[in-house]
Structure formats: C-alpha cells, structure tokens
Motif scaffolding. Structure first.
Motif, PDB file in Angstrom:
ATOM      1  N   SER A  49      44.965  70.529   0.947  1.00 28.35           N
ATOM      2  CA  SER A  49      46.266  70.668   1.586  1.00 28.35           C
ATOM      3  C   SER A  49      46.694  72.137   1.622  1.00 28.35           C
ATOM      4  O   SER A  49      47.220  72.621   2.638  1.00 28.35           O
ATOM      5  CB  SER A  49      47.304  69.828   0.842  1.00 28.35           C
ATOM      6  OG  SER A  49      48.562  69.951   1.429  1.00 28.35           O
ATOM      7  N   ILE A  50      46.461  72.843   0.533  1.00 31.98           N
ATOM      8  CA  ILE A  50      46.774  74.274   0.474  1.00 31.98           C
ATOM      9  C   ILE A  50      45.961  75.023   1.522  1.00 31.98           C
ATOM     10  O   ILE A  50      46.479  75.893   2.221  1.00 31.98           O
ATOM     11  CB  ILE A  50      46.509  74.825  -0.943  1.00 31.98           C
ATOM     12  CG1 ILE A  50      47.536  74.264  -1.915  1.00 31.98           C
ATOM     13  CG2 ILE A  50      46.525  76.344  -0.954  1.00 31.98           C
ATOM     14  CD1 ILE A  50      47.208  74.504  -3.368  1.00 31.98           C
ATOM     15  N   ALA A  51      44.708  74.662   1.661  1.00 27.06           N
ATOM     16  CA  ALA A  51      43.845  75.315   2.649  1.00 27.06           C
ATOM     17  C   ALA A  51      44.334  75.046   4.068  1.00 27.06           C
ATOM     18  O   ALA A  51      44.323  75.944   4.917  1.00 27.06           O
ATOM     19  CB  ALA A  51      42.410  74.843   2.488  1.00 27.06           C
ATOM     20  N   ARG A  52      44.772  73.826   4.343  1.00 21.89           N
ATOM     21  CA  ARG A  52      45.301  73.498   5.676  1.00 21.89           C
ATOM     22  C   ARG A  52      46.526  74.348   6.001  1.00 21.89           C
ATOM     23  O   ARG A  52      46.662  74.877   7.106  1.00 21.89           O
ATOM     24  CB  ARG A  52      45.677  72.022   5.751  1.00 21.89           C
ATOM     25  CG  ARG A  52      44.531  71.107   5.938  1.00 21.89           C
ATOM     26  CD  ARG A  52      45.024  69.678   6.206  1.00 21.89           C
ATOM     27  NE  ARG A  52      43.961  68.761   5.918  1.00 21.89           N
ATOM     28  CZ  ARG A  52      43.865  68.019   4.808  1.00 21.89           C
ATOM     29  NH1 ARG A  52      44.818  68.059   3.886  1.00 21.89           N
ATOM     30  NH2 ARG A  52      42.842  67.220   4.621  1.00 21.89           N
ATOM     31  N   ILE A  53      47.429  74.454   5.036  1.00 26.28           N
ATOM     32  CA  ILE A  53      48.649  75.228   5.247  1.00 26.28           C
ATOM     33  C   ILE A  53      48.311  76.702   5.435  1.00 26.28           C
ATOM     34  O   ILE A  53      48.844  77.364   6.334  1.00 26.28           O
ATOM     35  CB  ILE A  53      49.630  75.023   4.072  1.00 26.28           C
ATOM     36  CG1 ILE A  53      50.106  73.569   4.036  1.00 26.28           C
ATOM     37  CG2 ILE A  53      50.825  75.962   4.198  1.00 26.28           C
ATOM     38  CD1 ILE A  53      50.865  73.202   2.773  1.00 26.28           C
ATOM     39  N   ALA A  54      47.426  77.233   4.608  1.00 24.51           N
ATOM     40  CA  ALA A  54      47.039  78.641   4.708  1.00 24.51           C
ATOM     41  C   ALA A  54      46.379  78.925   6.055  1.00 24.51           C
ATOM     42  O   ALA A  54      46.637  79.968   6.668  1.00 24.51           O
ATOM     43  CB  ALA A  54      46.098  79.015   3.573  1.00 24.51           C
ATOM     44  N   THR A  55      45.555  78.018   6.523  1.00 18.88           N
ATOM     45  CA  THR A  55      44.900  78.189   7.817  1.00 18.88           C
ATOM     46  C   THR A  55      45.922  78.222   8.941  1.00 18.88           C
ATOM     47  O   THR A  55      45.844  79.064   9.836  1.00 18.88           O
ATOM     48  CB  THR A  55      43.889  77.047   8.060  1.00 18.88           C
ATOM     49  OG1 THR A  55      42.928  77.071   7.008  1.00 18.88           O
ATOM     50  CG2 THR A  55      43.203  77.198   9.397  1.00 18.88           C
ATOM     51  N   GLU A  56      46.891  77.326   8.896  1.00 18.49           N
ATOM     52  CA  GLU A  56      47.922  77.297   9.936  1.00 18.49           C
ATOM     53  C   GLU A  56      48.764  78.570   9.899  1.00 18.49           C
ATOM     54  O   GLU A  56      49.103  79.129  10.947  1.00 18.49           O
ATOM     55  CB  GLU A  56      48.808  76.066   9.763  1.00 18.49           C
ATOM     56  CG  GLU A  56      49.867  75.918  10.825  1.00 18.49           C
ATOM     57  CD  GLU A  56      49.326  75.682  12.221  1.00 18.49           C
ATOM     58  OE1 GLU A  56      50.029  76.029  13.195  1.00 18.49           O
ATOM     59  OE2 GLU A  56      48.198  75.168  12.369  1.00 18.49           O
TER      60      GLU A  56
END
Length: 63
Positions: A49-56
């Motif tokens: 989830s952290i990776a998804r947010i960081a990517t966005e």
C-alpha cells in the motif's frame, strides 16, 4: 488503500496517508520483531500500500 481510492484522492490526502501508513508499518514491524503477529501477511499488505501511494505521488510530481 485500493488503487481506485488512491487515484481519486488529492495530493495532500495522499501525503497524509503516506505518512500515517509508514508510521503504522513501522509500528507493526517493531511489534512483529518483539513477538510474532497473529497475521504477518498484514506487513506485506501495508508495504504494498505504501508503494502504491508513493508511486502515485511520484507520478503526479512528474506530470
């Protein structure tokens, strides 16, 4: 946080969610080090989830 929710959220909301998600992940990781979590899969889910947010957030900065 699901991808659809991430896409709909504003940049400020994402930054706040990113900070809180990192804090929660850190706390879970520390708790898991001390004594095993009942559901260790939640570590992987929070990390992703952290990776998804960081990517966005990165994607929005580039545009």
């Amino acid at each position: 946080m699901k991808q659809a929710q991430i896409n709909e959220a504003t940049t400020v909301e994402l930054q706040e969610e990113f900070a809180s998600a990192k804090k929660l992940y850190s706390d879970l990781k520390m708790a898991h080090t001390i004594s095993p979590l009942e559901n260790p899969i939640q570590l992987r889910n929070h990390r992703r989830s952290i990776a998804r947010i960081a990517t966005e957030l990165t994607k929005r900065d580039v545009q």
